[in-house]
Motif scaffolding. Structure first.
Motif, PDB file in Angstrom:
ATOM      1  N   ASN A 150       7.121   1.328  10.082  1.00 41.34           N
ATOM      2  CA  ASN A 150       7.604   2.675  10.397  1.00 41.34           C
ATOM      3  C   ASN A 150       8.991   2.915   9.813  1.00 41.34           C
ATOM      4  OD1 ASN A 150       6.172   4.781  11.849  1.00 41.34           O
ATOM      5  ND2 ASN A 150       5.747   3.202  13.371  1.00 41.34           N
TER       6      ASN A 150
ATOM      7  N   GLU B  66       0.831  -1.213   0.000  1.00 40.32           N
ATOM      8  CA  GLU B  66       0.000   0.000   0.000  1.00 40.32           C
ATOM      9  C   GLU B  66       0.865   1.264   0.000  1.00 40.32           C
ATOM     10  OE1 GLU B  66      -4.333  -0.314   1.539  1.00 40.32           O
ATOM     11  OE2 GLU B  66      -3.054  -1.136   3.136  1.00 40.32           O
ATOM     12  N   PHE B  67       1.986   1.251   0.706  1.00 38.15           N
ATOM     13  CA  PHE B  67       2.886   2.406   0.635  1.00 38.15           C
ATOM     14  C   PHE B  67       3.335   2.641  -0.799  1.00 38.15           C
ATOM     15  CE2 PHE B  67       4.592   1.710   5.238  1.00 38.15           C
ATOM     16  CZ  PHE B  67       3.573   2.488   5.770  1.00 38.15           C
TER      17      PHE B  67
ATOM     18  N   VAL C  26      -2.470   3.239   6.488  1.00 34.35           N
ATOM     19  CA  VAL C  26      -1.824   1.965   6.154  1.00 34.35           C
ATOM     20  C   VAL C  26      -1.208   1.365   7.409  1.00 34.35           C
ATOM     21  CG1 VAL C  26       0.053   0.865   4.860  1.00 34.35           C
ATOM     22  CG2 VAL C  26      -1.357   2.621   3.755  1.00 34.35           C
ATOM     23  N   LEU C  27      -0.437   2.160   8.117  1.00 34.68           N
ATOM     24  CA  LEU C  27       0.229   1.690   9.331  1.00 34.68           C
ATOM     25  C   LEU C  27      -0.778   1.180  10.357  1.00 34.68           C
ATOM     26  CD1 LEU C  27       2.992   1.480  10.807  1.00 34.68           C
ATOM     27  CD2 LEU C  27       2.524   3.759  11.712  1.00 34.68           C
TER      28      LEU C  27
ATOM     29  N   GLU D  77       5.123  12.803   2.508  1.00 27.40           N
ATOM     30  CA  GLU D  77       3.957  12.657   3.375  1.00 27.40           C
ATOM     31  C   GLU D  77       4.366  12.446   4.837  1.00 27.40           C
ATOM     32  OE1 GLU D  77      -0.012   9.802   3.619  1.00 27.40           O
ATOM     33  OE2 GLU D  77       1.516   9.376   2.117  1.00 27.40           O
ATOM     34  N   VAL D  78       5.326  11.580   5.061  1.00 24.54           N
ATOM     35  CA  VAL D  78       5.780  11.289   6.429  1.00 24.54           C
ATOM     36  C   VAL D  78       6.440  12.518   7.042  1.00 24.54           C
ATOM     37  CG1 VAL D  78       7.366   9.880   7.816  1.00 24.54           C
ATOM     38  CG2 VAL D  78       5.982   8.799   6.039  1.00 24.54           C
TER      39      VAL D  78
ATOM     40  N   TRP E 286      -0.412   7.302   4.727  1.00 32.96           N
ATOM     41  CA  TRP E 286       0.555   6.376   5.313  1.00 32.96           C
ATOM     42  C   TRP E 286       0.152   5.962   6.718  1.00 32.96           C
ATOM     43  CZ3 TRP E 286       4.165   6.545   9.361  1.00 32.96           C
ATOM     44  CH2 TRP E 286       4.257   7.754  10.063  1.00 32.96           C
ATOM     45  N   ARG E 287      -0.409   6.869   7.496  1.00 33.16           N
ATOM     46  CA  ARG E 287      -0.826   6.523   8.866  1.00 33.16           C
ATOM     47  C   ARG E 287      -1.991   5.538   8.853  1.00 33.16           C
ATOM     48  NH1 ARG E 287       2.062   7.884  13.087  1.00 33.16           N
ATOM     49  NH2 ARG E 287       3.085   9.884  13.026  1.00 33.16           N
TER      50      ARG E 287
ATOM     51  N   ALA F 163       8.050   3.347   5.740  1.00 27.76           N
ATOM     52  CA  ALA F 163       7.244   4.516   5.358  1.00 27.76           C
ATOM     53  C   ALA F 163       8.065   5.742   4.955  1.00 27.76           C
ATOM     54  CB  ALA F 163       6.259   4.866   6.473  1.00 27.76           C
TER      55      ALA F 163
ATOM     56  N   ARG G 182       7.205   7.013   1.340  1.00 26.89           N
ATOM     57  CA  ARG G 182       6.279   8.149   1.424  1.00 26.89           C
ATOM     58  C   ARG G 182       6.979   9.335   2.083  1.00 26.89           C
ATOM     59  NH1 ARG G 182       0.588   6.777   1.594  1.00 26.89           N
ATOM     60  NH2 ARG G 182       0.300   4.963   0.267  1.00 26.89           N
TER      61      ARG G 182
END
Length: 167
Positions: free
Chosen positions: A148, A111-112, A123-124, A158-159, A120-121, A151, A155
């Motif tokens: 983590n 998914e990432f 997904v996590l 985004e991260v 991303w959060r 990501a 990403r």
């Protein structure tokens, strides 16, 4: 229907699980994809056989079948790439990772990589919940640590933006 009395304020017996009626179609898709990936890891079945079997399971009609297809087929097709992202972050051999944790990590990494519409959060969190619901006692902590680590590489913007907003 259960006739057992509930104590006010009592927590459910398994607080890690969400009621199935409150799960989104995408959450359900992840659950079914994880079941299919488990079959892939443990039984080595062909993806078409796994797919056909999974679609017949109770509740599949409530899942996002397009997302399920992307996850199941995409994870298996990109297995080597996903493992290449995961392995450097492990503290043990890949073969020592449970099939559930491995599947959760595949889903998260996939998914990432391929689902930029899913934050991303999300997904996590979804992968951690899968590991809590289906994995071993502390498996979700391992999934969390690995995802983590992945990501920020997949990403980055985004991260960094998310972490900067929290600082």
């Amino acid at each position: 229907m259960s006739t057992a009395k509930k104590t006010p304020g009592a927590k459910p017996s398994n607080p890690g699980t969400r009621k199935s009626s409150t799960k989104s179609a995408r959450s359900r898709a992840r659950e079914f994809a994880l079941q299919g990936l488990y079959q892939h890891f443990v039984g080595g079945s062909d993806v078409a056989v796994i797919d056909a079997f999974t679609r017949e399971l109770q509740g599949f009609n409530k899942a996002d079948s397009v997302h399920y297809d992307a996850l199941l087929h995409g994870c298996i097709e990109l297995a080597a790439d996903l493992d290449a992202l995961i392995v450097p972050l492990l503290d043990r051999e890949l073969g020592q990772i449970s099939p559930i944790e491995h599947g959760c990590m595949w889903i998260g990494a996939y998914e990432f990589l391929k689902c930029p519409d899913v934050p991303w959060r999300v997904v996590l969190n979804e992968c951690i919940e899968l590991a809590k619901d289906f994995g071993g006692t502390d498996g979700h902590k391992y999934v969390n640590a690995v995802l983590n680590g992945i990501a920020p590489r997949l990403r980055t913007v985004e991260v960094e933006a998310d972490r900067a907003a929290k600082a």
